[in-house]
Structures are given as C-alpha cells and as structure tokens.
Design a protein around this motif. Structure first.
Motif, PDB file in Angstrom:
ATOM      1  N   SER A 200       0.809  -1.221   0.000  1.00  0.00           N
ATOM      2  CA  SER A 200       0.000   0.000   0.000  1.00  0.00           C
ATOM      3  C   SER A 200       0.839   1.265   0.000  1.00  0.00           C
ATOM      4  N   ARG A 202       3.773   1.676  -1.414  1.00  0.00           N
ATOM      5  CA  ARG A 202       4.739   1.712  -2.520  1.00  0.00           C
ATOM      6  C   ARG A 202       4.215   2.558  -3.677  1.00  0.00           C
ATOM      7  N   LYS A 203       5.100   3.301  -4.289  1.00  0.00           N
ATOM      8  CA  LYS A 203       4.728   4.070  -5.473  1.00  0.00           C
ATOM      9  C   LYS A 203       4.456   3.130  -6.634  1.00  0.00           C
ATOM     10  N   ALA A 204       3.551   3.519  -7.508  1.00  0.00           N
ATOM     11  CA  ALA A 204       3.195   2.687  -8.660  1.00  0.00           C
ATOM     12  C   ALA A 204       4.378   2.479  -9.591  1.00  0.00           C
ATOM     13  N   SER A 205       5.368   3.351  -9.516  1.00  0.00           N
ATOM     14  CA  SER A 205       6.552   3.220 -10.362  1.00  0.00           C
ATOM     15  C   SER A 205       7.574   2.230  -9.810  1.00  0.00           C
ATOM     16  N   THR A 206       7.347   1.725  -8.603  1.00  0.00           N
ATOM     17  CA  THR A 206       8.281   0.776  -7.999  1.00  0.00           C
ATOM     18  C   THR A 206       8.196  -0.566  -8.711  1.00  0.00           C
ATOM     19  N   ARG A 239      -1.771  -1.923 -10.126  1.00  0.00           N
ATOM     20  CA  ARG A 239      -1.446  -0.502 -10.266  1.00  0.00           C
ATOM     21  C   ARG A 239       0.040  -0.254 -10.519  1.00  0.00           C
ATOM     22  N   PHE A 240       0.868  -1.282 -10.370  1.00  0.00           N
ATOM     23  CA  PHE A 240       2.302  -1.104 -10.549  1.00  0.00           C
ATOM     24  C   PHE A 240       2.675  -1.255 -12.019  1.00  0.00           C
TER      25      PHE A 240
END
Length: 323
Positions: A200, A202-206, A239-240
């Motif tokens: 939750s 974590r950035k989606a770009s991770t 979402r990632f």
C-alpha cells in the motif's frame, strides 16, 4: 545462441484447461533453461546464461539467479543423483560474470523435509558465496507444518514464512502458498491482508518481483497447478508499472504476460515433469540419462535501464558455459 534449447508454443484463449483466458501463454516446456535477470532503473531485462552483457558490470543494474525444486533426498530413477545436478547448477552460478547480487530459491529445497536433507542443502548452497532468499515448497513443510523450515529460514519472516525486502529500488515479495493445499495452492486471508498492507505504501513506479513455489496464475487446475486465491493477490499488483512473478513447482518453463504483469515458471534442478495434460498425472518424469541435464536448469535475471519488456532466455545444465 549455440547450446540453447528452446521449444516454444503459443496458446491463445484456452477455455477448458485454465491455461490462459485473457492473455497468452508462451511455453518453452521442460526443454528450456534458466535465466539471468538484471534490474536497472526499474526496468527488467535478461541475457543468455553465462554470456556477459556490454556494460553489465557498470550502470548500477541488479541481477539475481532463481533456482527451484532441488528435492534433496529424492532418489528415484528420474534422477538418482539430485545432489549432483544441484551442484552443477551451483557451479554454473559460480561461473557467471559478473556475479549475481543474490539468489532466490523458490521452494522444495528438500524432498522429505528431513534434517539431513536440509543440512545437505545448507552445506551445498554455501558454495554460492551469495545471499540466498527462500520460500518453502510443500515438500519442505508437509511432515511438520514447516517447523524445521522456519527454524532454518524463517528468521524475520511473518506467519508461515512470508516476507518482503528491497534491493536497489526493487521491491521483492516472498509468498507462501503451500500450507493449505486444497487441490491448488492457497495464500490465505492473513497473508493476503499482509500483502495488501505491504504494497500500500509503494509508489506505482516501484518495480515489484513476487516469488513463491506454486504458480500464482492457473496453469493447469486438473493437476493443482495454480493458486486458488492468486487472483486476489494479483489485484493488489495491477497498479504497478512493472511486476514480475517467479514460480517453480511444475519443473518446466512457462511464461504468461497480462498487462504489466509477467509470469514465469522455472525448471527444477532435480527432475522434469510432463507438460500439462500430456500424462495421466504430474510427477517425476524419467528421460534418458544422457538427456537429463538438458531438461534441468536455473534462471538468471537482469533488470537493466532502458530494456522493456522482460525477455526470458533459459539455459539448461547441459549448455556449455560461456565466457
């Protein structure tokens, strides 16, 4: 690519066996190999096992090796010397240039979860001279509910051995889906709640790498090759931008791409299993002795800047080493 053995087939829109309903399945069957993965700037790429990549020693990429299903203690005709083939895999890893940052073992380290089997695994894998991250297989947990496994490998983990860690900007999640087998694998409510919470923040770009023994996607439900609540786990990953899911269990390489999620199963270092639906049931498959190492292998994974999508090239234990 001399020495690389590939057997590919694309299966579209399978509706009866659960192999693939929305995306596609690329099956390199049990005549595949292992992969060297590298992660750089969040972008995964791969290279032929044992072959250096220009600039791979620099540039800050992340590389690791996946091995799976060593089944130490197995002594049936399919492979009477599983320690020998595991050692061959260790030797291949040791010859990699550059060396991987670490190793993932995606379960079934042992065949019977006996102390002597775990001792053998521990002694052999010290030869890697690299950090090894583990998740359990059903053969590691079936006789004692995983107590021996957790005593050795469970430090710092949650529940029955799940955990996460970060390396060079990549988030790794080790899941356990072998503790409540009901035909297929099962993650369970407690672990799913933990996973949702873990992701939750974590950035989606991770870039995310998830690893577990049993495939999180439904490969072949008739043989239990899938995870019944895997879809819920995968819903937290949608979402990632870059998600790689690594599994073992079926002892053969398969790939599925669905959106930004790429699924890969790995070969065993012990013995092959039949391709889905080609035999009455799954299980150790005997091949001629001179062909055995051509159906066993490891996976070397590289995440390197500027390379997308994930490319998988598997190399068997029989493949000659490259400088």
């Amino acid at each position: 690519m001399k020495g690389i053995h590939l057997s590919k087939r694309i299966v579209h829109n399978q509706h009866d066996d659960g192999v693939d309903r929305r995306g596609f399945l690329q099956c390199m069957a049990w005549a595949g190999t292992g992969i060297i993965w590298t992660i750089g700037a969040g972008i995964p790429s791969s290279r032929v096992f044992g072959k250096g990549e220009p600039g791979s020693k620099t540039g800050g990429g992340l590389s690791f090796v996946q091995i799976s299903d060593s089944h130490i203690g197995f002594n049936k005709p399919a492979n009477p010397d599983v320690t020998g083939t595991l050692q061959a895999a260790i030797d291949k890893i040791g010859a990699l240039e550059p060396q991987p940052d670490f190793v993932l073992h995606t379960g079934d380290l042992t065949h019977g979860s006996h102390p002597a089997e775990f001792d053998t695994v521990d002694q052999m894998l010290t030869g890697l001279k690299r950090q090894v991250y583990y998740v359990p297989g059903e053969h590691d947990t079936s006789t004692d509910d995983g107590k021996a496994y957790l005593e050795r490998y469970g430090k710092g983990t949650k529940g029955s051995g799940w955990y996460s860690f970060d390396q060079k900007g990549v988030h790794f999640v080790g899941l356990v889906n072998v503790m409540a087998l009901e035909g297929m694998g099962k993650i369970g409510a407690d672990q799913l709640a933990w996973l949702k919470d873990d992701l939750s923040g974590r950035k989606a770009s991770t870039p995310i790498v998830v690893f577990a023994l049993i495939p999180l996607w439904t490969v072949y439900p008739q043989w239990g090759w899938g995870t019944q609540d895997g879809a819920e786990a995968l819903s937290y990953l949608k979402r990632f931008g870059s998600v790689t899911v690594l599994n073992g269990h079926i002892h053969q390489t398969m790939q599925k791409v669905e959106g930004n999620v790429t699924f890969h199963t790995a070969m065993s270092t012990a013995f092959p299993q039949p391709a889905p639906g080609t035999a009455p049931s799954p299980g150790p498959m005997k091949v001629p002795a001179d062909q055995l190492r051509s159906v066993l292998g490891i996976r070397d994974v590289t995440f390197q800047p500027g390379k997308f999508p994930v490319a998988i090239v598997d190399a068997t234990l029989a493949d000659p080493q490259r400088a």
